[in-house]
Design a protein around this motif. Structure first.
Motif, PDB file in Angstrom:
ATOM      1  N   THR A   1       0.904  -1.110   0.053  1.00  0.00           N
ATOM      2  CA  THR A   1       0.115  -0.122  -0.018  1.00  0.00           C
ATOM      3  C   THR A   1       0.861   1.294   0.046  1.00  0.00           C
ATOM      4  O   THR A   1       1.583   1.292   0.620  1.00  0.00           O
ATOM      5  N   PRO A   2       0.512   2.295  -0.798  1.00  0.00           N
ATOM      6  CA  PRO A   2       1.592   3.467  -0.985  1.00  0.00           C
ATOM      7  C   PRO A   2       1.143   4.430   0.190  1.00  0.00           C
ATOM      8  O   PRO A   2       0.188   4.519   0.639  1.00  0.00           O
ATOM      9  N   LYS A   3       2.458   4.637   0.707  1.00  0.00           N
ATOM     10  CA  LYS A   3       2.209   5.591   2.172  1.00  0.00           C
ATOM     11  C   LYS A   3       2.271   7.016   1.368  1.00  0.00           C
ATOM     12  O   LYS A   3       2.558   7.420   0.253  1.00  0.00           O
ATOM     13  N   GLY A   4       1.575   7.760   2.180  1.00  0.00           N
ATOM     14  CA  GLY A   4       1.393   9.505   1.568  1.00  0.00           C
ATOM     15  C   GLY A   4      -0.087  10.001   1.753  1.00  0.00           C
ATOM     16  O   GLY A   4      -0.909   9.498   2.386  1.00  0.00           O
ATOM     17  N   VAL A   5      -0.024  11.341   1.322  1.00  0.00           N
ATOM     18  CA  VAL A   5      -1.285  12.034   1.253  1.00  0.00           C
ATOM     19  C   VAL A   5      -2.116  11.867  -0.166  1.00  0.00           C
ATOM     20  O   VAL A   5      -1.122  12.486  -1.031  1.00  0.00           O
ATOM     21  N   TYR A   6      -3.064  11.677  -0.461  1.00  0.00           N
ATOM     22  CA  TYR A   6      -3.499  11.563  -1.510  1.00  0.00           C
ATOM     23  C   TYR A   6      -4.986  11.907  -1.653  1.00  0.00           C
ATOM     24  O   TYR A   6      -5.587  12.009  -0.866  1.00  0.00           O
TER      25      TYR A   6
ATOM     26  N   VAL B   1      -7.866   5.743  -4.907  1.00  0.00           N
ATOM     27  CA  VAL B   1      -6.748   6.488  -4.198  1.00  0.00           C
ATOM     28  C   VAL B   1      -6.040   7.148  -5.233  1.00  0.00           C
ATOM     29  O   VAL B   1      -5.260   6.009  -5.851  1.00  0.00           O
ATOM     30  N   LYS B   2      -5.886   8.298  -5.449  1.00  0.00           N
ATOM     31  CA  LYS B   2      -5.024   8.801  -6.597  1.00  0.00           C
ATOM     32  C   LYS B   2      -3.678   8.985  -6.272  1.00  0.00           C
ATOM     33  O   LYS B   2      -2.963   9.866  -5.982  1.00  0.00           O
ATOM     34  N   ASN B   3      -2.972   7.834  -6.217  1.00  0.00           N
ATOM     35  CA  ASN B   3      -1.402   7.756  -5.689  1.00  0.00           C
ATOM     36  C   ASN B   3      -0.595   7.918  -7.053  1.00  0.00           C
ATOM     37  O   ASN B   3       0.749   8.221  -6.891  1.00  0.00           O
ATOM     38  N   ASN B   4      -1.169   7.824  -8.198  1.00  0.00           N
ATOM     39  CA  ASN B   4      -0.400   7.799  -9.306  1.00  0.00           C
ATOM     40  C   ASN B   4      -0.848   8.861 -10.354  1.00  0.00           C
ATOM     41  O   ASN B   4      -1.617   8.002 -11.478  1.00  0.00           O
ATOM     42  N   ILE B   5      -1.210   9.938 -10.344  1.00  0.00           N
ATOM     43  CA  ILE B   5      -2.185  10.880 -10.895  1.00  0.00           C
ATOM     44  C   ILE B   5      -1.463  11.037 -12.300  1.00  0.00           C
ATOM     45  O   ILE B   5      -2.458  11.307 -13.236  1.00  0.00           O
ATOM     46  N   CYS B   6      -0.075  10.917 -12.506  1.00  0.00           N
ATOM     47  CA  CYS B   6       0.271  10.887 -14.011  1.00  0.00           C
ATOM     48  C   CYS B   6       0.423   9.641 -14.664  1.00  0.00           C
ATOM     49  O   CYS B   6       0.774   9.660 -15.796  1.00  0.00           O
ATOM     50  N   ASN B   7      -0.080   8.385 -13.981  1.00  0.00           N
ATOM     51  CA  ASN B   7      -0.114   7.224 -14.426  1.00  0.00           C
ATOM     52  C   ASN B   7       1.031   6.772 -15.181  1.00  0.00           C
ATOM     53  O   ASN B   7       1.239   6.196 -16.225  1.00  0.00           O
TER      54      ASN B   7
ATOM     55  N   SER C   1      -0.806   1.077  -9.976  1.00  0.00           N
ATOM     56  CA  SER C   1      -2.293   1.155 -10.576  1.00  0.00           C
ATOM     57  C   SER C   1      -3.295   0.434  -9.513  1.00  0.00           C
ATOM     58  O   SER C   1      -3.046  -0.438  -8.809  1.00  0.00           O
ATOM     59  N   ALA C   2      -4.649   0.919  -9.793  1.00  0.00           N
ATOM     60  CA  ALA C   2      -5.770   0.204  -9.365  1.00  0.00           C
ATOM     61  C   ALA C   2      -5.638   0.109  -7.780  1.00  0.00           C
ATOM     62  O   ALA C   2      -5.917  -0.904  -7.190  1.00  0.00           O
ATOM     63  N   ILE C   3      -5.215   1.250  -7.104  1.00  0.00           N
ATOM     64  CA  ILE C   3      -5.197   1.368  -5.953  1.00  0.00           C
ATOM     65  C   ILE C   3      -6.714   1.893  -5.456  1.00  0.00           C
ATOM     66  O   ILE C   3      -7.014   3.295  -5.764  1.00  0.00           O
TER      67      ILE C   3
END
Length: 189
Positions: free
Chosen positions: A60-65, A137-143, A149-151
């Motif tokens: 799971t990606p850590k951070g603020v999204y 959850v928009k963790n990779n907004i630039c794709n 993907s698909a978080i």
């Protein structure tokens, strides 16, 4: 810390001592202070959390999204979701592409509207329990290919995830009824 976040709603996912479990808390900002309005147990990625998310790592990606598209197997009216949230009812034609070589990487596609150039994707309708209620959850907004993907935040099947956050169905439904556009999610250990 909470009062330094500029949002009206905040979801906090904090990993617990158990490697794959977390506590999810939902806060609303009222007159400049955050108040907890929901709390529940959650599952995270089968391989824990990471600050450097990679496709297929099971973390799971850590951070603020920011949160993105909400989706599920029910009609919008059935769950009383706020009109500020984009919502789509899933069907046989919807896929979330996880193939790093696809031009649609980390995007929702309708197979009737695009040419299939992917070798792998989540066929959303095949996960009726997990995706009964879900939100991106928009963790990779630039794709960026390979950066995950698909978080999603979605309903739990009582098992660790492939990188998403899952909570009990009743809590997911409650959360979707309360959430509004602009809510953010903070994931940390």
């Amino acid at each position: 810390m909470l009062n330094k976040i500029f949002a009206n709603q905040l979801i906090v996912v904090k990993r617990q001592n158990d490697f794959n479990k977390a506590i999810l808390s939902f806060y609303e900002n009222r007159e400049g202070r955050f108040y907890k309005v929901l709390e529940t147990e959650a599952f995270i990625g089968k391989n824990g959390m990471t600050e450097e998310k990679r496709e297929g790592d099971g973390k799971t990606p850590k951070g603020v999204y920011e949160l993105g598209l909400a989706f599920g197997i029910h009609d919008r009216k059935a769950i009383s979701i706020d009109s500020s949230i984009d919502y789509i009812k899933i069907n046989q034609n919807l896929y979330w592409v996880d193939d790093v070589n696809s031009i649609y990487y980390n995007q929702l596609v309708d197979s009737r509207e695009v040419k299939n150039d992917w070798k792998s994707a989540e066929h959303l309708i095949e996960y009726p329990k997990q995706y009964e209620y879900a939100i991106e959850v928009k963790n990779n907004i630039c794709n960026v290919p390979g950066n995950g993907s698909a978080i999603f935040l979605h309903c739990s099947d009582n098992n660790p995830t492939a990188g998403c956050i899952s909570i009990p169905k009743e809590k997911m439904e409650e959360l979707l009824r309360k959430i509004k556009a602009g809510a953010i999610i903070f994931i940390d250990e």
